[in-house]
Design a protein around this motif. Structure first.
Motif, PDB file in Angstrom:
ATOM      1  N   ARG A   1     -31.587 -24.989  33.252  1.00 41.61           N
ATOM      2  CA  ARG A   1     -32.772 -25.674  32.743  1.00 41.61           C
ATOM      3  C   ARG A   1     -33.366 -26.517  33.855  1.00 41.61           C
ATOM      4  NH1 ARG A   1     -30.844 -29.082  27.823  1.00 41.61           N
ATOM      5  NH2 ARG A   1     -33.028 -29.763  27.934  1.00 41.61           N
ATOM      6  N   ALA A   2     -34.653 -26.345  34.076  1.00 42.28           N
ATOM      7  CA  ALA A   2     -35.364 -27.161  35.056  1.00 42.28           C
ATOM      8  C   ALA A   2     -36.201 -28.183  34.310  1.00 42.28           C
ATOM      9  CB  ALA A   2     -36.268 -26.278  35.919  1.00 42.28           C
ATOM     10  N   GLY A   3     -36.242 -29.396  34.823  1.00 50.91           N
ATOM     11  CA  GLY A   3     -37.027 -30.424  34.158  1.00 50.91           C
ATOM     12  C   GLY A   3     -37.318 -31.580  35.092  1.00 50.91           C
ATOM     13  N   MET A   4     -38.171 -32.464  34.646  1.00 51.42           N
ATOM     14  CA  MET A   4     -38.543 -33.631  35.433  1.00 51.42           C
ATOM     15  C   MET A   4     -37.685 -34.819  35.007  1.00 51.42           C
ATOM     16  SD  MET A   4     -40.806 -32.084  37.188  1.00 51.42           S
ATOM     17  CE  MET A   4     -41.535 -33.387  38.194  1.00 51.42           C
TER      18      MET A   4
ATOM     19  N   TRP B   1     -30.750 -42.055  29.192  1.00 57.33           N
ATOM     20  CA  TRP B   1     -30.840 -43.438  28.713  1.00 57.33           C
ATOM     21  C   TRP B   1     -31.797 -43.478  27.533  1.00 57.33           C
ATOM     22  CZ3 TRP B   1     -34.953 -46.979  28.537  1.00 57.33           C
ATOM     23  CH2 TRP B   1     -34.596 -48.318  28.329  1.00 57.33           C
ATOM     24  N   LYS B   2     -31.385 -44.158  26.466  1.00 57.42           N
ATOM     25  CA  LYS B   2     -32.210 -44.152  25.256  1.00 57.42           C
ATOM     26  C   LYS B   2     -32.071 -45.456  24.494  1.00 57.42           C
ATOM     27  CE  LYS B   2     -33.107 -41.332  21.131  1.00 57.42           C
ATOM     28  NZ  LYS B   2     -32.682 -40.132  20.360  1.00 57.42           N
ATOM     29  N   THR B   3     -33.201 -45.949  24.012  1.00 51.84           N
ATOM     30  CA  THR B   3     -33.221 -47.083  23.094  1.00 51.84           C
ATOM     31  C   THR B   3     -34.034 -46.667  21.875  1.00 51.84           C
ATOM     32  OG1 THR B   3     -35.264 -48.062  23.965  1.00 51.84           O
ATOM     33  CG2 THR B   3     -33.189 -48.666  25.065  1.00 51.84           C
ATOM     34  N   GLU B   4     -34.256 -47.580  20.959  1.00 49.87           N
ATOM     35  CA  GLU B   4     -35.074 -47.260  19.782  1.00 49.87           C
ATOM     36  C   GLU B   4     -36.514 -46.940  20.174  1.00 49.87           C
ATOM     37  OE1 GLU B   4     -34.881 -50.362  16.946  1.00 49.87           O
ATOM     38  OE2 GLU B   4     -32.753 -50.079  16.475  1.00 49.87           O
ATOM     39  N   ASP B   5     -36.957 -47.503  21.302  1.00 45.74           N
ATOM     40  CA  ASP B   5     -38.364 -47.367  21.677  1.00 45.74           C
ATOM     41  C   ASP B   5     -38.618 -46.462  22.880  1.00 45.74           C
ATOM     42  OD1 ASP B   5     -39.021 -49.333  19.701  1.00 45.74           O
ATOM     43  OD2 ASP B   5     -38.332 -50.868  21.110  1.00 45.74           O
TER      44      ASP B   5
ATOM     45  N   PHE C   1     -34.634 -39.507  31.154  1.00 48.23           N
ATOM     46  CA  PHE C   1     -33.651 -38.744  31.903  1.00 48.23           C
ATOM     47  C   PHE C   1     -33.835 -39.165  33.358  1.00 48.23           C
ATOM     48  CE2 PHE C   1     -34.179 -36.295  28.074  1.00 48.23           C
ATOM     49  CZ  PHE C   1     -32.893 -35.865  27.782  1.00 48.23           C
ATOM     50  N   THR C   2     -32.759 -39.634  33.980  1.00 46.24           N
ATOM     51  CA  THR C   2     -32.862 -40.194  35.326  1.00 46.24           C
ATOM     52  C   THR C   2     -31.811 -39.571  36.241  1.00 46.24           C
ATOM     53  OG1 THR C   2     -31.320 -42.029  34.921  1.00 46.24           O
ATOM     54  CG2 THR C   2     -33.645 -42.383  34.354  1.00 46.24           C
ATOM     55  N   CYS C   3     -32.011 -39.705  37.552  1.00 47.45           N
ATOM     56  CA  CYS C   3     -31.088 -39.080  38.499  1.00 47.45           C
ATOM     57  C   CYS C   3     -30.959 -39.898  39.777  1.00 47.45           C
ATOM     58  CB  CYS C   3     -31.546 -37.660  38.838  1.00 47.45           C
ATOM     59  SG  CYS C   3     -33.169 -37.570  39.630  1.00 47.45           S
TER      60      CYS C   3
ATOM     61  N   GLY D   1     -33.984 -42.528  40.210  1.00 47.51           N
ATOM     62  CA  GLY D   1     -33.430 -43.876  40.117  1.00 47.51           C
ATOM     63  C   GLY D   1     -32.578 -43.909  38.873  1.00 47.51           C
ATOM     64  N   LEU D   2     -31.280 -43.801  39.036  1.00 46.20           N
ATOM     65  CA  LEU D   2     -30.393 -43.630  37.899  1.00 46.20           C
ATOM     66  C   LEU D   2     -30.352 -44.860  36.997  1.00 46.20           C
ATOM     67  CD1 LEU D   2     -28.218 -41.487  36.867  1.00 46.20           C
ATOM     68  CD2 LEU D   2     -26.578 -43.191  37.658  1.00 46.20           C
ATOM     69  N   VAL D   3     -30.526 -44.612  35.706  1.00 45.62           N
ATOM     70  CA  VAL D   3     -30.337 -45.638  34.685  1.00 45.62           C
ATOM     71  C   VAL D   3     -29.162 -45.178  33.832  1.00 45.62           C
ATOM     72  CG1 VAL D   3     -31.346 -46.918  32.774  1.00 45.62           C
ATOM     73  CG2 VAL D   3     -32.811 -46.146  34.668  1.00 45.62           C
ATOM     74  N   PRO D   4     -27.976 -45.768  34.012  1.00 44.52           N
ATOM     75  CA  PRO D   4     -26.816 -45.355  33.209  1.00 44.52           C
ATOM     76  C   PRO D   4     -27.090 -45.482  31.713  1.00 44.52           C
ATOM     77  CG  PRO D   4     -26.129 -46.786  35.019  1.00 44.52           C
ATOM     78  CD  PRO D   4     -27.629 -46.835  34.971  1.00 44.52           C
ATOM     79  N   SER D   5     -26.450 -44.642  30.945  1.00 48.91           N
ATOM     80  CA  SER D   5     -26.696 -44.628  29.498  1.00 48.91           C
ATOM     81  C   SER D   5     -26.416 -45.979  28.858  1.00 48.91           C
ATOM     82  CB  SER D   5     -25.829 -43.546  28.839  1.00 48.91           C
ATOM     83  OG  SER D   5     -24.451 -43.785  29.092  1.00 48.91           O
ATOM     84  N   TRP D   6     -25.522 -46.781  29.466  1.00 43.01           N
ATOM     85  CA  TRP D   6     -25.149 -48.067  28.890  1.00 43.01           C
ATOM     86  C   TRP D   6     -25.993 -49.242  29.411  1.00 43.01           C
ATOM     87  CZ3 TRP D   6     -24.041 -50.535  33.331  1.00 43.01           C
ATOM     88  CH2 TRP D   6     -23.473 -49.798  34.376  1.00 43.01           C
TER      89      TRP D   6
END
Length: 223
Positions: A50-53, A134-138, A142-144, A57-62
């Motif tokens: 899968r290719a995607g954008m 990384w995900k919040t309610e708002d 996807f970061t790298c 700048g990594l944002v850890p899931s936590w």
């Protein structure tokens, strides 16, 4: 480190080189990709590639604040398997970050001179990357990040660090859809063969991340 790079190839060339069936609609050739911007990455699941954008700048899931990504554009390959932000990703979330050159700034008597660097024998390649979700309610991102290593003899003329460039024959292995141990991922990177590089100086026009277009990669004309 690696703080700026290019991907100027057309979609068809990228799809053929990396065995991708289709690219995402956001893709466009770029001559001055900077941290915080979206970059083209490839992952592999059991259903295929899968290719995607992703945001560079990594944002850890936590993480609580996505701004941390600006501090995590690179991960040192020598220690990533030990660091809380990267250890799990080395085992589970490895990606290809597609490029055709990168920039580095060489210290000279007259100041820092930007240099464009690329593999000598191929026009497209992949940095070894790590990614996270990384995900919040708002908000959702996807970061790298790009793995880096000590510079080889060629790069030492420019800078003491360089991005990890995956040999073509080991790109598929890096993103195989199986869980590794973080130590195994570290050993994999440590054993990679560095290929020959080439480089030329470019204008300081590339210094500003807002500047874009073919002028960024034009060889500097010596007066």
């Amino acid at each position: 480190m690696c703080g700026r790079y290019t991907l100027t190839a057309d979609e068809q060339a990228i799809m053929e080189e990396f065995g991708i069936e289709k690219l995402v609609h956001e893709y466009e050739p770029r001559y001055n990709i900077a941290p915080g911007q979206k970059v083209l990455a490839v992952i592999q699941t059991r259903e295929g590639k899968r290719a995607g954008m992703m945001y560079w700048g990594l944002v850890p899931s936590w993480a609580k604040d996505p701004q941390i990504g600006y501090k995590m554009i690179n991960a040192r390959s020598e220690t990533a398997h030990e660091k809380p932000s990267f250890k799990r990703l080395m085992a589970e979330k490895r990606c290809l970050i597609i490029a055709d050159s990168f920039y580095e700034w060489k210290k000279t008597e007259s100041g820092k001179q930007p240099v464009r660097i690329f593999p000598e024998n191929r026009s497209l390649f992949a940095f070894a990357g790590l990614w996270d979700h990384w995900k919040t309610e708002d908000e959702e991102r996807f970061t790298c990040t790009i793995l880096t290593q000590e510079a080889n003899e060629f790069m030492q003329q420019v800078h003491h660090r360089m991005p990890v460039i995956l040999p073509k024959e080991q790109q598929e292995q890096w993103i195989e859809p199986v869980k590794w141990s973080s130590d195994h991922a570290h050993q994999f990177v440590e054993q990679l063969t560095m290929e020959d590089l080439d480089a030329y100086s470019v204008s300081t026009y590339v210094n500003a991340a807002k500047n874009e277009g073919p002028a960024c990669i034009e060889p500097l004309v010596e007066e």
